[in-house]
Design a protein around this motif. Structure first.
Motif, mmCIF file in Angstrom:
data_model
loop_
_atom_site.group_PDB
_atom_site.id
_atom_site.type_symbol
_atom_site.label_atom_id
_atom_site.label_comp_id
_atom_site.label_asym_id
_atom_site.label_seq_id
_atom_site.Cartn_x
_atom_site.Cartn_y
_atom_site.Cartn_z
ATOM 1 N N GLY A 64 22.096 70.494 28.063
ATOM 2 C CA GLY A 64 21.949 69.241 28.783
ATOM 3 C C GLY A 64 23.234 68.472 28.970
ATOM 4 O O GLY A 64 23.232 67.410 29.607
ATOM 5 N N ILE A 65 24.338 68.961 28.414
ATOM 6 C CA ILE A 65 25.623 68.283 28.554
ATOM 7 C C ILE A 65 26.328 68.790 29.805
ATOM 8 O O ILE A 65 26.474 70.002 29.998
ATOM 9 C CB ILE A 65 26.516 68.509 27.316
ATOM 10 N N ILE A 66 26.742 67.864 30.652
ATOM 11 C CA ILE A 66 27.470 68.223 31.864
ATOM 12 C C ILE A 66 28.933 68.450 31.507
ATOM 13 O O ILE A 66 29.564 67.614 30.855
ATOM 14 C CB ILE A 66 27.342 67.121 32.929
ATOM 15 N N ARG A 67 29.460 69.591 31.928
ATOM 16 C CA ARG A 67 30.856 69.928 31.655
ATOM 17 C C ARG A 67 31.599 70.045 32.984
ATOM 18 O O ARG A 67 31.618 71.093 33.611
ATOM 19 C CB ARG A 67 30.939 71.224 30.855
ATOM 20 N N PHE B 184 26.631 54.177 29.555
ATOM 21 C CA PHE B 184 27.432 54.997 28.656
ATOM 22 C C PHE B 184 26.604 56.164 28.120
ATOM 23 O O PHE B 184 25.409 56.038 27.860
ATOM 24 C CB PHE B 184 27.970 54.153 27.493
ATOM 25 N N ASP B 185 27.279 57.301 27.976
ATOM 26 C CA ASP B 185 26.663 58.505 27.419
ATOM 27 C C ASP B 185 27.684 59.108 26.468
ATOM 28 O O ASP B 185 28.706 59.657 26.900
ATOM 29 C CB ASP B 185 26.313 59.482 28.543
ATOM 30 N N ALA B 186 27.425 59.012 25.183
ATOM 31 C CA ALA B 186 28.400 59.447 24.171
ATOM 32 C C ALA B 186 28.671 60.941 24.227
ATOM 33 O O ALA B 186 29.674 61.409 23.666
ATOM 34 C CB ALA B 186 27.911 59.052 22.777
ATOM 35 N N ASN B 187 27.787 61.716 24.868
ATOM 36 C CA ASN B 187 27.992 63.163 24.965
ATOM 37 C C ASN B 187 28.725 63.586 26.240
ATOM 38 O O ASN B 187 29.161 64.728 26.358
ATOM 39 C CB ASN B 187 26.640 63.888 24.917
ATOM 40 N N ALA B 188 28.838 62.669 27.198
ATOM 41 C CA ALA B 188 29.410 63.029 28.498
ATOM 42 C C ALA B 188 30.902 63.306 28.379
ATOM 43 O O ALA B 188 31.632 62.576 27.700
ATOM 44 C CB ALA B 188 29.155 61.921 29.511
ATOM 45 N N ARG B 189 31.348 64.355 29.034
ATOM 46 C CA ARG B 189 32.789 64.633 29.161
ATOM 47 C C ARG B 189 33.237 64.006 30.475
ATOM 48 O O ARG B 189 32.720 64.354 31.543
ATOM 49 C CB ARG B 189 33.052 66.134 29.158
ATOM 50 N N LEU B 190 34.184 63.099 30.405
ATOM 51 C CA LEU B 190 34.513 62.252 31.542
ATOM 52 C C LEU B 190 35.842 62.631 32.182
ATOM 53 O O LEU B 190 36.853 62.824 31.488
ATOM 54 C CB LEU B 190 34.564 60.784 31.101
ATOM 55 N N ILE B 191 35.826 62.702 33.490
ATOM 56 C CA ILE B 191 37.052 62.912 34.251
ATOM 57 C C ILE B 191 37.859 61.619 34.240
ATOM 58 O O ILE B 191 37.328 60.533 34.506
ATOM 59 C CB ILE B 191 36.724 63.330 35.696
ATOM 60 N N ASP B 192 39.118 61.734 33.936
ATOM 61 C CA ASP B 192 40.042 60.599 33.956
ATOM 62 C C ASP B 192 40.131 60.066 35.392
ATOM 63 O O ASP B 192 40.472 60.813 36.310
ATOM 64 C CB ASP B 192 41.411 61.092 33.475
ATOM 65 N N PRO B 193 39.833 58.762 35.621
ATOM 66 C CA PRO B 193 39.934 58.232 36.985
ATOM 67 C C PRO B 193 41.325 58.397 37.590
ATOM 68 O O PRO B 193 41.478 58.420 38.810
ATOM 69 C CB PRO B 193 39.584 56.748 36.812
ATOM 70 N N TYR B 194 42.353 58.512 36.743
ATOM 71 C CA TYR B 194 43.736 58.659 37.209
ATOM 72 C C TYR B 194 44.246 60.099 37.067
ATOM 73 O O TYR B 194 45.449 60.345 37.156
ATOM 74 C CB TYR B 194 44.652 57.708 36.454
ATOM 75 N N THR C 283 34.167 75.846 26.693
ATOM 76 C CA THR C 283 33.021 74.949 26.815
ATOM 77 C C THR C 283 33.120 73.795 25.822
ATOM 78 O O THR C 283 32.522 72.737 26.043
ATOM 79 C CB THR C 283 31.697 75.706 26.575
ATOM 80 N N GLU C 284 33.869 73.992 24.755
ATOM 81 C CA GLU C 284 34.050 72.941 23.757
ATOM 82 C C GLU C 284 35.538 72.681 23.561
ATOM 83 O O GLU C 284 36.367 73.594 23.686
ATOM 84 C CB GLU C 284 33.412 73.336 22.423
ATOM 85 N N PRO C 285 35.892 71.459 23.258
ATOM 86 C CA PRO C 285 37.307 71.149 23.039
ATOM 87 C C PRO C 285 37.830 71.824 21.776
ATOM 88 O O PRO C 285 37.084 72.053 20.816
ATOM 89 C CB PRO C 285 37.316 69.628 22.906
ATOM 90 N N VAL C 286 39.125 72.141 21.763
ATOM 91 C CA VAL C 286 39.753 72.700 20.563
ATOM 92 C C VAL C 286 40.181 71.592 19.622
ATOM 93 O O VAL C 286 40.443 71.832 18.441
ATOM 94 C CB VAL C 286 40.970 73.577 20.936
#
Length: 694
Positions: A124-127, A100-110, A52-55
């Motif tokens: 409330g953070i979308i993963r 922009f949402d500084a908490n959002a985890r974003l899928i790479d468009p590529y 759920t969280e990055p290493v």
């Protein structure tokens, strides 16, 4: 002069290297992403899909890792299979279109692959699913594009999961890319030249809170990552395994002589409107990737799905080109069908424009020159460009063909002329623009609407299972049930329905242009009257292969029709019919009334005769073409046809008669009974016969 021979090296497999995304280097991975308005960029690294969280979090140094609007960071030691997200900080100013949402985890468009699914959230953070670093290497063993001429194509539209997910499929890997491989012998026996796969770009399996979707987008028209094959169709659940399995499927289909066409959805994404989640594009550069209203807080919605991709913005146009090239050269895809393609004809303000840059450039792109490009030439906002979409590189789903063929066989008065026009290749639509008959992708059914069996079994749609009170789906289906709504145990009605299916499939496969069948129509697949099964990931949508055994008569009929089409250039010409008599008085096409006389095109009568002359030696160097005689009777009463005087001197042998029962309904070897010496032939209601000159 002494000639020196140059020794060439063995051919290397051509791949298309992407300039963005995760680019593998000799000792690590370069991560590259576009964002004009971000003030900070981070790379989130994960060890497992369930994290759920990055290493590890790596910050892009704006002085060292930003070049113009491109953020780029090299991370040594990373390997294929690494999981990651981007994270961007920037203005949250919806009035300017910035979200922009500084908490959002974003899928790479590529991203070339995704792993896992949306995880449950308590903060409330979308993963969203995690991106996967992918190595494009694959042993293609010399595989190349098949380059089947589109005029010789027979397209088979199918859903990867639904094709084999039913327990009756008998495959070891149901609902998967590998399951498709197991059914290749069936596809090959049917004779189709291409499969058109409904969307395989990544789309959500669960909702943004990690719950199972109440109404899943089973069809897949809800794109989340354009460069990534859908993980839900992979048998192996290892991150990135879908890449290998997809390539295995394409390679196996090519070995069987079957091309692969992808249905691509560059018109909207799953991020939705202003109330939708920030998953990728919204959190990187929302005003670039989407068309916004004058009040930039809101989205233009030409797709009917909440937003519209800004395809004619240079940044987005570049992304679409890289995506198409990626699928063509890294996956050996043979062509594309562009969903709601009219959106690609809209400028950045949403206006339809002549010679739209994206449409024109796709047609001219040298790296796509071997591919077929097909438009669904309309959108959800009223644009309807059938007959006028793009140049002669583009083919189109011909919605007019569907409606006119359905109307004629239902028995609608005044449809005889329309049917003749569609049977001849729709010159009214394509000839004015200098496009050939193969610009018309002819279809009577598609994923969207009734199946062929349901078209002759239901007058009304039955979509209650979709959860929208039967409000969804088209109300204008040109369908008929012949006295009973749905399944029937009355042999007379069922025989008439089977005859109608044969009539429409015969019309489709004997028309000039390019035919498209829908998987399962050849053995009477049913969706129980549902004409909008987009959310039905169940037996409503899955192919029930038990029907294959039950309907062997119809499958035999369709196989023979496809083979006839392949053998007879008479019914798949590369130029339009003219109707102009040649030196012996024959025209390439002639139309007659049932009496064998001139047709009154203003009459409400329905029976009609079509006489197709074999192509000239210049048109058909093989000399395989034969003269073909078609008699069609869509009326509700029998009809006696008189063969036109010009054709009575020839020896005509039956190829097919839809009013007869198997095996006398079709003669694959063209050795059926001779036409009666009287020169007349009687067809009962709703039937069609075809004879070939011997």
């Amino acid at each position: 002069m002494l000639m020196h021979m140059r020794h060439t090296q063995p051919e290397l497999q051509f791949t298309h290297m992407l300039p963005y995304g995760a680019v593998i280097g000799d000792s690590g991975v370069q991560f590259v992403v576009f964002s004009r308005s971000a003030t900070e960029m981070r790379l989130l690294l994960y060890d497992d899909v369930n994290d759920t969280e990055p290493v590890e979090i790596l910050n892009f140094d704006p002085n060292q890792n930003r070049w113009g609007d491109i953020w780029s960071i090299y991370v040594p030691g990373l390997q294929p299979g690494q999981l990651y997200h981007f994270q961007a900080t920037g203005p949250h100013d919806p009035a300017r279109g910035l979200r922009f949402d500084a908490n959002a985890r974003l899928i790479d468009p590529y991203a070339k692959a995704l792993a896992g699914t949306f995880q449950p959230s308590t903060d409330g953070i979308i993963r969203p699913p995690k991106c996967v670093v992918v190595d494009d290497h694959f042993d293609w063993a010399g595989d190349r594009h098949l380059k089947t001429d589109i005029s010789e194509s027979v397209i088979y539209e199918m859903h990867v999961r639904g094709f084999t997910n039913h327990e009756s499929s008998g495959v070891e890997h149901p609902g998967s890319y590998l399951g498709v491989i197991e059914k290749i012998p069936y596809l090959k026996s049917l004779g189709v030249t291409a499969v058109e796969l409904m969307p395989v770009h990544e789309f959500p399996i669960h909702d943004v809170q990690g719950n199972k979707l109440e109404r899943p987008n089973y069809w897949g028209y809800d794109s989340m990552a354009f460069f990534a094959p859908h993980r839900g169709y992979a048998w192996d659940k290892t991150p990135g395994a879908q890449v290998t399995e997809f390539k295995q499927m394409v390679k196996a289909l090519h070995e069987a002589g079957i091309e692969v066409i992808l249905d691509v959805v560059f018109n909207h994404t799953c991020e939705g409107n202003e109330n939708g989640p920030v998953l990728s594009f919204k959190g990187l550069e929302n005003p670039v990737y989407y068309m916004l209203e004058n009040d930039a807080r809101y989205y233009k919605n030409y797709s009917g799905c909440g937003n519209a991709v800004n395809g004619n913005h240079p940044i987005v146009r570049e992304m679409i080109f890289h995506c198409l090239r990626h699928w063509v050269h890294n996956y050996h895809i043979d062509g594309f069908r562009f969903d709601l393609a009219s959106i690609l004809s809209r400028d950045r303000s949403g206006n339809l424009v002549p010679n739209p840059p994206l449409v024109e450039a796709i047609g001219e792109d040298p790296l796509l020159a071997d591919t077929k490009i097909i438009a669904e030439a309309w959108d959800a906002a009223g644009a309807y460009q059938v007959g006028s979409f793009g140049d002669d590189r583009w083919a189109e789903w011909n919605g007019r063909y569907r409606d006119d063929a359905r109307g004629y066989w239902r028995g609608d008065g005044g449809t005889r002329g329309a049917l003749a026009t569609r049977l001849s290749g729709s010159a009214d639509l394509y000839q004015p623009g200098g496009r050939p008959p193969c610009a018309s992708i002819n279809f009577i059914t598609s994923h969207d609407g009734f199946t062929m069996n349901d078209l002759v079994s239901y007058r009304e749609k039955h979509n209650l299972a979709n959860g929208e009170d039967n409000r969804d789906g088209d109300n204008n289906n040109h369908s008929e049930n012949f006295g009973v709504e749905g399944p029937t145990d009355q042999p007379i009605i069922d025989a008439l329905r089977l005859r109608q299916i044969k009539n429409m499939l015969s019309t489709l496969l004997l028309s000039q242009g390019v035919p498209m069948l829908v998987a399962g129509d050849e053995f009477r697949r049913t969706q129980k009257g549902n004409n909008n099964a987009y959310c039905q990931d169940n037996e409503i949508s899955w192919l029930n292969w038990a029907l294959q055994e039950k309907n062997t008569e119809l499958i035999r009929f369709v196989r023979a029709l496809i083979q006839f089409r392949k053998n007879q250039p008479t019914v798949r010409r590369r130029t339009f019919l003219t109707g102009v008599p040649n030196s012996v008085g024959w025209a390439d096409v002639s139309w007659y009334s049932a009496l064998g006389t001139a047709v009154d095109w203003h009459s409400s009568e329905l029976p009609i005769i079509c006489l197709l002359a074999a192509p000239t030696p210049e048109e058909d160097p093989t000399g395989c073409g034969r003269d073909v005689l078609l008699m069609l009777n869509s009326s509700s009463v029998g009809c006696r046809f008189m063969i036109p005087a010009i054709a009575r001197s020839l020896k005509w042998q039956m190829f097919m008669d839809t009013s007869l029962t198997s095996p006398k309904d079709i003669y694959p070897d063209l050795n059926g009974p001779l036409l009666p010496e009287s020169g007349s032939y009687t067809l009962p209601q709703k039937s069609m016969a075809v004879y070939v000159a011997n």
